[in-house]
Enzyme design. Sequence first.
Site, short mmCIF file in Angstrom:
data_model
loop_
_atom_site.label_atom_id
_atom_site.label_comp_id
_atom_site.label_asym_id
_atom_site.label_seq_id
_atom_site.Cartn_x
_atom_site.Cartn_y
_atom_site.Cartn_z
N GLU A 234 23.73 -46.88 20.94
CA GLU A 234 22.81 -46.06 21.73
C GLU A 234 21.47 -46.97 22.21
OE1 GLU A 234 20.18 -42.98 19.59
OE2 GLU A 234 22.28 -42.50 19.42
N GLU B 148 38.39 -31.86 31.36
CA GLU B 148 38.62 -30.41 31.62
C GLU B 148 38.86 -30.37 33.00
OE1 GLU B 148 39.97 -28.46 29.57
OE2 GLU B 148 39.09 -28.95 27.44
#
Length: 269
Positions: free
Chosen positions: A113, A82
Site C-alpha cells: 500500500e 457480485e
Amino acid sequence: MGDFEKITEQDSLYSNLEHMPIGECISAINTEDQKVALAVKKALPQIEKLIEVVVHQLKKGGRLFYIGAGTSGRLGILDASECPPTFGVSSELIQGIIAGGNKAIRKAVENAEDNTNQAWKDLQKHQISSKDVVIGIAASGTTPYVIGGIQQARANQLKTGCITCNPKSPLVVSTEFPIEVKVGPEFVTGSSRMKAGTAQKMILNMISTTAMIQLGRVKGNKMVDMQLSNYKLNQRAIEMLMGIKNISSTEAELLLKRHGSVRKALENE
C-alpha cells in the site's frame, strides 16, 4: 492538511478489553455498530453526487474501478464480483483492484500500500480511459497506493470518487467526489476493518445497486438479469416468473429453459 484529524486511529471508547466477559464485549461492539448507519446517513448527499457521476459515465460506455489496500481493497473486489451474478452484467463493467495484486485478497502483501505509482500502473493494464470512473477506498484516507492512483486518474481526466472515514484527509483533498463517513474510534483501537469496513460495505452496496437499477438491470424490485448459476438462483427465477405471470412452476421452468433468463422469458412470451 488544515484541521485533518485521524479519527480512525483514536483511542477506543472502551478499555481493558481482555477482561470483558463475552456478553459485554459483543454488546459494546453492537453499540458501536449502531453508529455506522447514522454516520452513513449524514453522507447521503455526497453518495448521491458520486452515484450520479458513475451512472452518467457507465451510460457513456465507461467502467467503474475500485482501488484499495487491505480490507478496503477486498471490499471493493467483493462488491465488483457480485455484480455479474446479481445483475447479469459483464465482469469488465465494475472491477476491484487491490494493492499487491490477487494474492493480497487472502494474505497481506508487505508494503504494497506504500507505493504511490502502482495503482495507476494497475489501472493502465485495463486500458483505462477518460470514460471510466475510479473510486479510491481507504478508511484512513492516507493510503499512498490509493491517493497516488486517484491523483493520476484525475490528471488523466478521469472522474474520481473516494470512500474514507477521516474527513478532510489527503485522499478527500485529492478526490473530485469524496464520501466522508465519520464513524468514530474503533472498538479495538485502529482496527478499521470493523466500523469503517462496515460503512464502506454499506456505501459500496448503495453505489453498485443504485447504479445497476438506474441502468435498467432490475425490473420492479426483481433481479431479472441474474445469472442462473445454481439451484437456489434457478428456484428464485422460477418463483419470480410464477408471481409475475401467474403461472405454474412447471410452466415457469419451461420458460426459463427456453429463454435462459427471467428478463428474456418476460420479454418474449
